[in-house]
Design a protein around this motif. Structure first.
Motif, PDB file in Angstrom:
ATOM      1  N   ILE A   1      33.493  30.960  35.249  1.00  0.00           N
ATOM      2  CA  ILE A   1      33.803  31.521  36.565  1.00  0.00           C
ATOM      3  C   ILE A   1      35.314  31.548  36.723  1.00  0.00           C
ATOM      4  CG2 ILE A   1      33.430  31.316  39.041  1.00  0.00           C
ATOM      5  CD1 ILE A   1      30.839  31.745  37.449  1.00  0.00           C
ATOM      6  N   GLU A   2      35.835  32.666  37.160  1.00  0.00           N
ATOM      7  CA  GLU A   2      37.296  32.809  37.309  1.00  0.00           C
ATOM      8  C   GLU A   2      37.781  32.098  38.574  1.00  0.00           C
ATOM      9  OE1 GLU A   2      39.182  36.517  35.460  1.00  0.00           O
ATOM     10  OE2 GLU A   2      37.330  37.297  36.335  1.00  0.00           O
ATOM     11  N   ALA A   3      37.667  30.779  38.556  1.00  0.00           N
ATOM     12  CA  ALA A   3      38.091  29.935  39.678  1.00  0.00           C
ATOM     13  C   ALA A   3      38.138  28.497  39.174  1.00  0.00           C
ATOM     14  CB  ALA A   3      37.107  30.064  40.840  1.00  0.00           C
TER      15      ALA A   3
ATOM     16  N   GLN B   1      32.773  33.922  44.587  1.00  0.00           N
ATOM     17  CA  GLN B   1      31.806  34.380  45.585  1.00  0.00           C
ATOM     18  C   GLN B   1      30.389  34.385  45.033  1.00  0.00           C
ATOM     19  OE1 GLN B   1      32.661  35.032  48.894  1.00  0.00           O
ATOM     20  NE2 GLN B   1      30.427  34.879  49.081  1.00  0.00           N
ATOM     21  N   ASP B   2      30.253  34.655  43.738  1.00  0.00           N
ATOM     22  CA  ASP B   2      28.930  34.603  43.105  1.00  0.00           C
ATOM     23  C   ASP B   2      28.337  33.202  43.223  1.00  0.00           C
ATOM     24  OD1 ASP B   2      29.196  37.280  42.206  1.00  0.00           O
ATOM     25  OD2 ASP B   2      30.281  36.598  40.422  1.00  0.00           O
TER      26      ASP B   2
ATOM     27  N   GLU C   1      32.627  35.286  39.500  1.00  0.00           N
ATOM     28  CA  GLU C   1      33.615  35.064  40.554  1.00  0.00           C
ATOM     29  C   GLU C   1      33.155  33.941  41.475  1.00  0.00           C
ATOM     30  OE1 GLU C   1      33.964  38.790  42.547  1.00  0.00           O
ATOM     31  OE2 GLU C   1      34.770  39.841  40.790  1.00  0.00           O
TER      32      GLU C   1
END
Length: 208
Positions: free
Chosen positions: A144-146, A178-179, A176
């Motif tokens: 996840i890009e976070a 949010q996902d 992401e």
């Protein structure tokens, strides 16, 4: 640690997030002591150590001990102190796990191993506490890009690694934040009131 609380009398719902050292028994016990008169609707475990990517044969005893005590023992501290409260009215646990439990990622043992113990606890709670209207589910995350991804991007995750990770998913992209939020909100909500002991794979098809 994120909690959704419902006051018993006013029946109002509010969220509460708390930064605490979950492997500190006294700190966790004190935190939940303050909530004994609350009705906890849901607990979301989104904790994890800031680990490095290492081969298993490179690990020291200290690295292994530290991550297991912080993550696995820490989650047990949460369960030990919150379960008596949830047993009064029911509620749910949702934990963020790793897709590495389903498809092994090289050099990711410090992330995957403690989450395996946590997922075992989640399944045990689902089986043992369902009679008390307590649900427990896990979300296995791909990249996840976070969060930790951003901290180790350019170090353990170089451009070649990231591109390979994308290509290894069916959707050819990373997830992401949010996902993750959408999945957590669903499993923690009453819309998932008949779902327990399950794993949701939020990995863009990496597992298949």
């Amino acid at each position: 640690l994120h909690l959704s609380l419902r006051r018993q009398r006013q029946m109002c719902i509010r969220d509460r997030s708390k930064r605490l050292s979950i492997n500190n028994k006294t700190e966790v016990e004190s935190f939940f002591k303050e909530l004994e008169e609350e009705r906890i609707h849901s607990i979301v475990n989104a904790t994890g150590s800031d680990i490095r990517m290492k081969w298993i044969n490179e690990l020291s005893y200290e690295e292994w001990d530290d991550v297991m005590r912080t993550d696995a023992d820490g989650f047990f501290n949460i369960i030990k102190n919150s379960l008596p409260i949830l047993r009064k009215f029911g509620g749910s646990y949702t934990t963020l796990s790793s897709i590495g439990l389903s498809r092994w990622p090289a050099k990711d043992v410090l992330s995957v191993a403690p989450k395996a113990a946590i997922d075992a606890l989640i399944n045990g709670i689902a089986k043992e506490e369902g009679r008390n209207n307590i649900r427990a589910n896990s979300i296995q995350l791909g990249i996840i890009e976070a969060g930790i991804f951003l901290r180790i991007k350019g170090k353990d995750y170089d451009d070649r690694y990231i591109e390979a990770a994308k290509n290894n998913t069916a959707l050819k992209k990373l997830g992401e934040a949010q996902d993750v939020a959408d999945a957590v909100i669903f499993l923690a909500s009453d819309r998932a009131k008949y779902i327990t002991g399950q794993t949701l794979y939020l990995d863009g098809g990496y597992r298949i």
